[in-house]
Design a protein around this motif. Structure first.
Motif, PDB file in Angstrom:
ATOM      1  N   MET A 271       0.896  -1.179  -0.029  1.00  0.00           N
ATOM      2  CA  MET A 271       0.017   0.132   0.037  1.00  0.00           C
ATOM      3  C   MET A 271       0.822   1.221  -0.095  1.00  0.00           C
ATOM      4  N   GLY A 272       2.128   0.842   0.264  1.00  0.00           N
ATOM      5  CA  GLY A 272       3.070   2.283   0.255  1.00  0.00           C
ATOM      6  C   GLY A 272       2.993   2.878   1.512  1.00  0.00           C
ATOM      7  N   LEU A 273       2.667   2.570   2.724  1.00  0.00           N
ATOM      8  CA  LEU A 273       2.351   3.002   3.916  1.00  0.00           C
ATOM      9  C   LEU A 273       3.681   3.374   4.738  1.00  0.00           C
ATOM     10  N   PRO A 274       4.700   2.560   4.497  1.00  0.00           N
ATOM     11  CA  PRO A 274       6.020   2.636   5.255  1.00  0.00           C
ATOM     12  C   PRO A 274       6.733   4.036   4.565  1.00  0.00           C
ATOM     13  N   GLY A 275       6.395   4.396   3.438  1.00  0.00           N
ATOM     14  CA  GLY A 275       6.996   5.551   2.825  1.00  0.00           C
ATOM     15  C   GLY A 275       6.451   6.614   2.733  1.00  0.00           C
ATOM     16  N   LEU A 276       5.276   6.684   3.561  1.00  0.00           N
ATOM     17  CA  LEU A 276       4.410   8.042   3.639  1.00  0.00           C
ATOM     18  C   LEU A 276       4.990   9.229   3.617  1.00  0.00           C
ATOM     19  N   LEU A 277       5.947   9.413   4.634  1.00  0.00           N
ATOM     20  CA  LEU A 277       6.612  10.360   5.147  1.00  0.00           C
ATOM     21  C   LEU A 277       8.154  10.633   4.761  1.00  0.00           C
ATOM     22  N   VAL A 278       8.502   9.521   3.877  1.00  0.00           N
ATOM     23  CA  VAL A 278      10.103   9.471   3.240  1.00  0.00           C
ATOM     24  C   VAL A 278      10.157  10.282   2.065  1.00  0.00           C
ATOM     25  N   PRO A 279      11.039  11.010   1.881  1.00  0.00           N
ATOM     26  CA  PRO A 279      11.072  12.076   0.783  1.00  0.00           C
ATOM     27  C   PRO A 279      11.151  11.254  -0.300  1.00  0.00           C
ATOM     28  N   GLU A 280      10.533  11.960  -1.493  1.00  0.00           N
ATOM     29  CA  GLU A 280      10.518  11.107  -2.826  1.00  0.00           C
ATOM     30  C   GLU A 280      11.807  10.622  -3.240  1.00  0.00           C
ATOM     31  N   GLU A 281      12.974  11.538  -3.042  1.00  0.00           N
ATOM     32  CA  GLU A 281      14.201  10.896  -3.473  1.00  0.00           C
ATOM     33  C   GLU A 281      14.782   9.568  -2.997  1.00  0.00           C
TER      34      GLU A 281
ATOM     35  N   ALA B 101      14.294  11.974   7.949  1.00  0.00           N
ATOM     36  CA  ALA B 101      14.533  12.826   7.050  1.00  0.00           C
ATOM     37  C   ALA B 101      15.172  14.002   7.301  1.00  0.00           C
ATOM     38  N   LYS B 102      15.068  14.618   8.438  1.00  0.00           N
ATOM     39  CA  LYS B 102      15.662  15.810   8.876  1.00  0.00           C
ATOM     40  C   LYS B 102      17.298  15.711   9.157  1.00  0.00           C
ATOM     41  N   ALA B 103      17.613  14.543   9.228  1.00  0.00           N
ATOM     42  CA  ALA B 103      19.162  14.320   9.779  1.00  0.00           C
ATOM     43  C   ALA B 103      20.127  13.984   8.429  1.00  0.00           C
ATOM     44  N   ASP B 104      21.303  14.219   8.684  1.00  0.00           N
ATOM     45  CA  ASP B 104      22.114  13.984   7.620  1.00  0.00           C
ATOM     46  C   ASP B 104      22.381  12.408   7.466  1.00  0.00           C
ATOM     47  N   GLY B 105      22.944  11.897   6.142  1.00  0.00           N
ATOM     48  CA  GLY B 105      23.357  10.643   6.146  1.00  0.00           C
ATOM     49  C   GLY B 105      22.512   9.519   6.442  1.00  0.00           C
ATOM     50  N   GLN B 106      21.369   9.703   6.212  1.00  0.00           N
ATOM     51  CA  GLN B 106      20.082   8.928   6.438  1.00  0.00           C
ATOM     52  C   GLN B 106      19.439   8.316   5.167  1.00  0.00           C
ATOM     53  N   ASP B 107      20.016   8.411   4.197  1.00  0.00           N
ATOM     54  CA  ASP B 107      19.457   8.068   2.615  1.00  0.00           C
ATOM     55  C   ASP B 107      19.086   6.597   2.490  1.00  0.00           C
ATOM     56  N   ALA B 108      20.216   5.965   2.991  1.00  0.00           N
ATOM     57  CA  ALA B 108      20.076   4.464   2.703  1.00  0.00           C
ATOM     58  C   ALA B 108      18.958   4.020   3.627  1.00  0.00           C
ATOM     59  N   LEU B 109      18.956   4.286   4.988  1.00  0.00           N
ATOM     60  CA  LEU B 109      17.758   3.727   5.888  1.00  0.00           C
ATOM     61  C   LEU B 109      16.402   4.349   5.567  1.00  0.00           C
ATOM     62  N   LEU B 110      16.449   5.417   4.910  1.00  0.00           N
ATOM     63  CA  LEU B 110      15.079   6.094   4.692  1.00  0.00           C
ATOM     64  C   LEU B 110      14.421   5.363   3.217  1.00  0.00           C
ATOM     65  N   THR B 111      15.401   4.829   2.378  1.00  0.00           N
ATOM     66  CA  THR B 111      15.140   4.019   1.351  1.00  0.00           C
ATOM     67  C   THR B 111      14.675   2.454   1.852  1.00  0.00           C
ATOM     68  N   ALA B 112      15.213   2.010   2.805  1.00  0.00           N
ATOM     69  CA  ALA B 112      14.938   0.747   3.307  1.00  0.00           C
ATOM     70  C   ALA B 112      13.505   0.718   4.073  1.00  0.00           C
ATOM     71  N   ILE B 113      13.364   1.800   4.590  1.00  0.00           N
ATOM     72  CA  ILE B 113      12.127   2.049   5.505  1.00  0.00           C
ATOM     73  C   ILE B 113      11.126   2.111   4.433  1.00  0.00           C
ATOM     74  N   ALA B 114      11.172   2.880   3.338  1.00  0.00           N
ATOM     75  CA  ALA B 114      10.141   3.284   2.293  1.00  0.00           C
ATOM     76  C   ALA B 114       9.719   1.726   1.485  1.00  0.00           C
ATOM     77  N   ALA B 115      10.738   1.079   1.497  1.00  0.00           N
ATOM     78  CA  ALA B 115      10.581  -0.542   0.926  1.00  0.00           C
ATOM     79  C   ALA B 115      10.094  -1.483   1.708  1.00  0.00           C
ATOM     80  N   GLY B 116       9.864  -1.096   3.234  1.00  0.00           N
ATOM     81  CA  GLY B 116       9.688  -2.048   4.301  1.00  0.00           C
ATOM     82  C   GLY B 116      10.687  -3.014   4.771  1.00  0.00           C
ATOM     83  N   GLU B 117      11.952  -2.628   4.497  1.00  0.00           N
ATOM     84  CA  GLU B 117      12.828  -3.620   4.719  1.00  0.00           C
ATOM     85  C   GLU B 117      13.517  -3.288   6.038  1.00  0.00           C
ATOM     86  N   ALA B 118      13.252  -2.213   6.629  1.00  0.00           N
ATOM     87  CA  ALA B 118      13.785  -1.878   7.884  1.00  0.00           C
ATOM     88  C   ALA B 118      12.699  -1.194   8.881  1.00  0.00           C
ATOM     89  N   LYS B 119      12.768  -1.585  10.082  1.00  0.00           N
ATOM     90  CA  LYS B 119      11.822  -1.056  11.267  1.00  0.00           C
ATOM     91  C   LYS B 119      12.425  -0.576  12.248  1.00  0.00           C
TER      92      LYS B 119
END
Length: 337
Positions: free
Chosen positions: A50-60, A99-117
């Motif tokens: 449904m895309g719910l893990p990525g609701l607030l993850v930036p589009e990038e 999303a407001k912190a530096d250097g968290q792109d990889a984790l945010l990507t994993a959250i959006a994909a449902g791979e990180a909790k």
């Protein structure tokens, strides 16, 4: 502030509500209640699709890049469905902070994909939900918000809500990613939104029962006493909703008064859910307290969330301090400041 729900927001919330109504049924809750893990991989995968893990993850980073106001609307739907999966903590609390912190792109990507909790830990919240399944832990130490990879085990605690898996706190560690207050405010806001969703669900269950249960030859919902009790609870629920939305906007904009608005939201939502739970029990009569009535799942979750992320005394204290110090002027001249 204009809190009219936009067409896009209405479409999003309706879609989430319809999906959860189909898959996250009372029958599923009862099945989870008798399972060892209290969790379902199939439910989590459905939330991911449904895309719910990525609701607030930036589009990038592969998310939808939505706002905190959108988040509270979705959190209410999670509460309405009694969702047991730890989607709110990861997607609606951890993601906007990271999303407001530096250097968290990889984790945010994993959250959006449902791979990180991400599990959450704060001194004001003396337990950690779903620590066993978390890949990361956001915790607080000396006024700083810390992020660390998580592995290992912790002591499983008992909860009034059988579908909440709570663990004893672990030692905070990791890299600083922001101020400590941000975690408490975001988590309290999302808890408040879920409480309103829980209250809405209990209202629906109570009104359905009142329409179908007959006494003295007519539905009990036709009796004035029942109608008045339900109406009183409805007023509390509806008055809490704009308070939550105001807090979401204040927090998103970084307003100086954001913490006070969050405390107001948590109090209003907890009061509404508590009142609705009592009214729903009374409407169901002597069977309202029993395990056989589905109501108890929502009622127990409301009890749990009412004390999570700052109890009533904590949030009243923050409001009292702001009013007494003059940081939050009150009165007609300040109502719409």
């Amino acid at each position: 502030m204009d809190f009219i729900i936009t067409e896009d927001q209405a479409t999003l919330t309706t879609g989430v509500r319809d999906y959860l109504a189909d898959v996250h049924t009372p029958e599923l809750l009862r099945a989870l209640d008798t399972s060892d893990s209290r969790r379902s991989a199939d439910v989590w995968q459905g939330l991911v699709e449904m895309g719910l893990p990525g609701l607030l993850v930036p589009e990038e980073q592969g998310g939808l890049g939505l706002s905190l106001l959108d988040a509270v609307l979705i959190a209410a739907e999670l509460g309405r469905a009694g969702v047991a999966e730890p989607i709110a903590d990861t997607a609606l609390v951890a993601a906007p902070l990271l999303a407001k912190a530096d250097g968290q792109d990889a984790l945010l990507t994993a959250i959006a994909a449902g791979e990180a909790k991400v599990a959450l830990q704060h001194p004001a919240n003396p337990w950690v939900a779903d620590l066993d399944g978390a890949s990361h832990l956001l915790s607080v130490n000396d006024g700083a918000l810390l992020l660390a990879d998580h592995s290992g085990t912790a002591k499983l605690l008992d909860s009034v809500d059988p579908l909440r898996r709570l663990y004893a706190p672990v030692a905070p560690s990791g890299t600083g990613v922001g101020p400590a207050d941000a975690l408490l405010d975001h988590a309290a806001l999302i808890a408040a939104a879920q409480l309103v969703g829980l209250a809405d669900a209990m209202l629906e269950q109570a009104t359905d029962y009142a329409k179908n249960r007959s006494q003295f030859g007519q539905p009990i919902g036709s009796f004035q006493a029942v109608k008045h009790h339900l109406a009183t609870a409805v007023v509390k629920i509806e008055f809490a909703k704009p308070v939550i939305q105001r807090a979401a906007v204040a927090l998103a904009e970084g307003a100086a008064s954001a913490s006070v608005h969050v405390s107001h939201a948590k109090l209003a939502a907890a009061d509404a859910a508590w009142a609705m739970g009592e009214t729903a029990i009374q409407t169901h009569g002597a069977m309202g307290y029993t395990y056989e009535v589905d109501l108890h799942f929502w009622m127990k979750r409301a009890w749990a969330l009412a004390g999570a992320w700052g109890d009533r005394a904590f949030h009243l204290g923050r409001i009292d301090a702001a009013v007494i110090s003059g940081a939050l002027p009150i009165g007609p001249g300040h109502s719409f400041a």
